[in-house]
Design a protein around this motif. Structure first.
Motif, PDB file in Angstrom:
ATOM      1  N   GLY A 214       0.780  -1.233   0.000  1.00  9.64           N
ATOM      2  CA  GLY A 214       0.000   0.000   0.000  1.00  9.64           C
ATOM      3  C   GLY A 214       0.806   1.274   0.000  1.00  9.64           C
ATOM      4  O   GLY A 214       0.221   2.376  -0.044  1.00  9.64           O
ATOM      5  N   GLY A 215       2.115   1.202   0.063  1.00  5.16           N
ATOM      6  CA  GLY A 215       2.949   2.400   0.080  1.00  5.16           C
ATOM      7  C   GLY A 215       3.189   2.944  -1.310  1.00  5.16           C
ATOM      8  O   GLY A 215       4.329   2.966  -1.798  1.00  5.16           O
ATOM      9  N   TYR A 222      -1.828  -4.103  -3.322  1.00  6.79           N
ATOM     10  CA  TYR A 222      -2.176  -5.098  -4.347  1.00  6.79           C
ATOM     11  C   TYR A 222      -1.608  -6.484  -4.048  1.00  6.79           C
ATOM     12  O   TYR A 222      -2.054  -7.486  -4.606  1.00  6.79           O
ATOM     13  N   GLY A 223      -0.618  -6.598  -3.171  1.00  6.88           N
ATOM     14  CA  GLY A 223      -0.095  -7.890  -2.757  1.00  6.88           C
ATOM     15  C   GLY A 223       0.253  -8.810  -3.910  1.00  6.88           C
ATOM     16  O   GLY A 223       0.930  -8.417  -4.865  1.00  6.88           O
ATOM     17  N   PHE A 224      -0.254 -10.057  -3.842  1.00  5.15           N
ATOM     18  CA  PHE A 224       0.000 -11.049  -4.893  1.00  5.15           C
ATOM     19  C   PHE A 224      -1.196 -11.139  -5.858  1.00  5.15           C
ATOM     20  O   PHE A 224      -1.513 -12.213  -6.350  1.00  5.15           O
ATOM     21  N   SER A 230      -8.192 -15.541 -10.476  1.00  7.83           N
ATOM     22  CA  SER A 230      -9.441 -14.779 -10.481  1.00  7.83           C
ATOM     23  C   SER A 230      -9.222 -13.319 -10.887  1.00  7.83           C
ATOM     24  O   SER A 230     -10.158 -12.644 -11.308  1.00  7.83           O
ATOM     25  N   LYS A 231      -7.995 -12.841 -10.770  1.00  9.61           N
ATOM     26  CA  LYS A 231      -7.671 -11.462 -11.131  1.00  9.61           C
ATOM     27  C   LYS A 231      -7.016 -11.372 -12.509  1.00  9.61           C
ATOM     28  O   LYS A 231      -7.232 -10.407 -13.248  1.00  9.61           O
ATOM     29  N   VAL A 232      -6.170 -12.351 -12.831  1.00  7.23           N
ATOM     30  CA  VAL A 232      -5.444 -12.362 -14.109  1.00  7.23           C
ATOM     31  C   VAL A 232      -5.661 -13.721 -14.758  1.00  7.23           C
ATOM     32  O   VAL A 232      -5.293 -14.763 -14.188  1.00  7.23           O
ATOM     33  N   VAL A 305       9.457  -9.301  -9.945  1.00  8.49           N
ATOM     34  CA  VAL A 305       8.983  -8.962 -11.295  1.00  8.49           C
ATOM     35  C   VAL A 305       7.541  -9.429 -11.484  1.00  8.49           C
ATOM     36  O   VAL A 305       6.718  -8.726 -12.078  1.00  8.49           O
ATOM     37  N   GLY A 306       7.227 -10.621 -10.994  1.00  6.91           N
ATOM     38  CA  GLY A 306       5.875 -11.157 -11.144  1.00  6.91           C
ATOM     39  C   GLY A 306       4.869 -10.556 -10.194  1.00  6.91           C
ATOM     40  O   GLY A 306       3.662 -10.800 -10.334  1.00  6.91           O
ATOM     41  N   ILE A 307       5.340  -9.757  -9.226  1.00  9.33           N
ATOM     42  CA  ILE A 307       4.440  -9.122  -8.271  1.00  9.33           C
ATOM     43  C   ILE A 307       3.990  -7.753  -8.754  1.00  9.33           C
ATOM     44  O   ILE A 307       2.814  -7.389  -8.635  1.00  9.33           O
ATOM     45  N   VAL A 308       4.911  -6.977  -9.344  1.00 10.14           N
ATOM     46  CA  VAL A 308       4.611  -5.571  -9.631  1.00 10.14           C
ATOM     47  C   VAL A 308       3.751  -5.361 -10.872  1.00 10.14           C
ATOM     48  O   VAL A 308       3.112  -4.315 -11.019  1.00 10.14           O
ATOM     49  N   VAL A 309       3.703  -6.346 -11.778  1.00 11.14           N
ATOM     50  CA  VAL A 309       2.942  -6.165 -13.015  1.00 11.14           C
ATOM     51  C   VAL A 309       2.412  -7.519 -13.483  1.00 11.14           C
ATOM     52  O   VAL A 309       3.089  -8.538 -13.323  1.00 11.14           O
ATOM     53  N   PRO A 310       1.212  -7.588 -14.044  1.00  8.31           N
ATOM     54  CA  PRO A 310       0.697  -8.869 -14.558  1.00  8.31           C
ATOM     55  C   PRO A 310       1.449  -9.283 -15.816  1.00  8.31           C
ATOM     56  O   PRO A 310       1.903  -8.434 -16.588  1.00  8.31           O
TER      57      PRO A 310
END
Length: 548
Positions: A214-215, A222-224, A230-232, A305-310
């Motif tokens: 959240g920072g 957005y976490g994981f 369900s999100k991607v 890398v896999g956390i910050v962008v789909p």
């Protein structure tokens, strides 16, 4: 020739080795002239031990981290998804750790110039030493123009007004200055440049953690999220080239191939052995540090890398397909733009620019020292073993920088095309090099056992041996053939890709057979194998002197 260092006075570094060449190679037809040449050249190792522990630690980082970890990894994320990327990088780190264990045990006991090239010669077969040296020299030398082209691409993040030729010339001048005038300059420059890489990767990991909880300007934790199906759609395992389980497996292979090109380190540490200050102390610490570097940089880096962008982010896909310059194709930069952070992308690009320059600087060092090691073993003309008064193998550096002129191909060709040429050519070389190192260690381990030399007496005893040797050998040898697998998938045949992917696999056996037939060499026997006794004695005397 007054500026060139003369061979040291007193006993030869390798008087016994010339004798062993005659006695051990019963089936080999070494001429008297050849033995004399090898004997003279081996005694002329005049590099200076000026690299300190902090230099070596950062050199190991400098040769390891380039644009692949920050920028090119984004393209791999789109092929395999975050889970495949993380699993592949973590798995390949275990392979490199195994290679590290093999090198650490040999190099800390025998800290000589261009060690693993000469180990292949002395522990396996002189013909293998020849093709190993040529393979590693080609690998390192070709990566220099690769990084020079990449430097210009990263620079285009800000401007494309600077002529390509001017950028290349400026980099060549800097590499020449850092490589020729004094090796201590190289150590200091690489220390500070590699420190920038450490700051960059640590900063990006911190950026990932802070923003995911959240920072960020959006105040969104957005976490994981991008790992959730369900999100991607399709997350966390993406399909590549095919659908279903086969597509997800091919995505994993794509990530594993990228990992095998991106992750390195122990070979760069080993190349400093001949110029390491107090090698019995500094080298074990440097090799032990490889474990922490692998975890901190590559395992955590691939996770972030896999956390910050789909993996299917439209902006990421457009940046990759459009060859967006510099860090513009980096998943981190795209994530920063999504969050409305305006300044950080420029800072990331600046640090990536230093990372690229640093990687090329490391390759100049390693390539020139590889050629120097070949000269010490009589595998290339003896004149290449000449050093300046400050201990720099001047002719080897000159030839290495001449290869760097290939970067001028960018002047008349697309940058992306030139980069791909270089990558395809050297990926298999790196894997074959690791396979040879592992096989050399297996021979080394077995010879110690046969000759009754306890590994407990060595300066550094690595763990899980000889398992690590066999594990690393099988994994790297198999992956060398897997690298170009896409050309064998129906509908994906590409002749240039096939040639570039498998060229070195075909060339290496030719080099081996050429040297073996020409000089009628034979495999070293485990019972009579020598372990650089005179070189080790010189190192022991040197360390005893500096510890007084």
């Amino acid at each position: 020739m007054d500026s060139l260092a003369r061979p040291p006075s007193g006993p030869s570094n390798n008087d016994n080795d010339a004798t062993s060449l005659r006695s051990e190679k019963k089936g080999a037809e070494f001429t008297a002239e050849m033995v004399e040449e090898v004997e003279l050249v081996r005694s002329a190792d005049r590099t200076k031990r000026t690299l300190k522990n902090r230099h070596i630690q950062l050199i190991g980082i400098g040769g390891t981290i380039g644009t692949a970890l920050f920028v090119q990894i984004g393209a791999t994320l789109t092929k395999g998804g975050p889970a495949n990327l993380f699993i592949a990088f973590t798995l390949w780190c275990t392979v490199i750790l195994a290679v590290n264990n093999c090198l650490a045990e040999m190099v800390t006991w025998i800290p000589v110039s261009s060690p693993f090239v000469r180990f292949a010669d002395r522990f396996v077969d002189p013909a293998l030493g020849f093709c190993t040296g040529i393979n590693f020299f080609v690998f390192e030398a070709i990566l220099i123009p690769f990084e020079m082209v990449a430097f210009n691409v990263v620079l285009h993040f800000w401007t494309d007004k600077i002529p390509v030729a001017a950028v290349i010339c400026a980099i060549l001048v800097l590499y020449t200055f850092l490589s020729i005038f004094a090796v201590s300059y190289y150590g200091e420059s690489e220390f500070w440049l590699a420190l920038g890489k450490v700051i960059l990767i640590v900063g990006l990991i911190a950026f990932t953690f802070i923003t995911m909880v959240g920072g960020n300007p959006l105040h969104e934790a957005y976490g994981f999220r991008y790992w959730s199906p369900s999100k991607v759609a399709g997350a966390p395992f993406a399909e590549y080239l095919r659908t279903g389980d086969l597509g997800r497996f091919l995505g994993f292979l794509a990530c594993l191939i990228q990992a095998s090109f991106t992750i390195a380190g122990p070979d760069y540490v080993s190349m400093t052995a001949g110029e390491a200050c107090a090698p019995r102390t500094t080298l074990p610490a440097a090799f032990r540090g490889t474990t922490f570097r692998l975890i901190a940089f590559f395992v955590l880096g691939s996770l972030c890398v896999g956390i910050v962008v789909p993996y299917n982010d439209p902006d990421l896909l457009r940046a990759i397909s459009g060859a967006r310059p510099g860090a513009g194709s980096s998943p981190y930069v795209i994530a920063m733009e999504h969050m409305g952070i305006p300044v950080l992308p420029h800072l990331v690009n600046a640090l990536v620019l230093t990372a690229v320059f640093s990687a090329g600087n490391s390759y100049v060092f390693c390539a020139s020292r590889t050629l120097y090691g070949l000269a010490l073993e009589g595998k290339v003309p003896r004149v290449l073993a000449r050093c300046t008064a400050s201990g720099v193998p001047i002719y080897c550096v000159g030839i290495t920088l001449a290869v760097a002129l290939l970067a001028f191909l960018q002047v008349s060709n697309n940058s992306a095309v030139v980069l791909q040429w270089f990558v395809n050519l050297v990926t298999a070389s790196q894997l074959l090099n690791y396979a040879i190192i592992s096989f050399t260690y297996i021979r080394f381990y077995n010879s110690l056992k046969v000759q009754g030399i306890s590994r407990d007496t060595l300066p550094h005893k690595s763990f899980w041996q000889p398992f690590c040797g066999y594990y690393a050998f099988i994994a790297t040898f198999v992956m060398a053939f897997v690298g170009g697998y896409t050309v064998f998938i129906p509908g994906h045949w590409d002749t240039p890709s096939f040639i570039f992917s498998y060229a070195m696999i075909g060339i290496l056996p030719v080099l081996y057979v050429y040297w073996k037939i020409r000089y009628r060499t034979s495999w070293q026997k485990l019972e009579t194998m020598t372990f650089f006794e005179n070189e080790r004695q010189i190192v022991d005397e040197y360390e005893a002197e500096i510890n007084l």
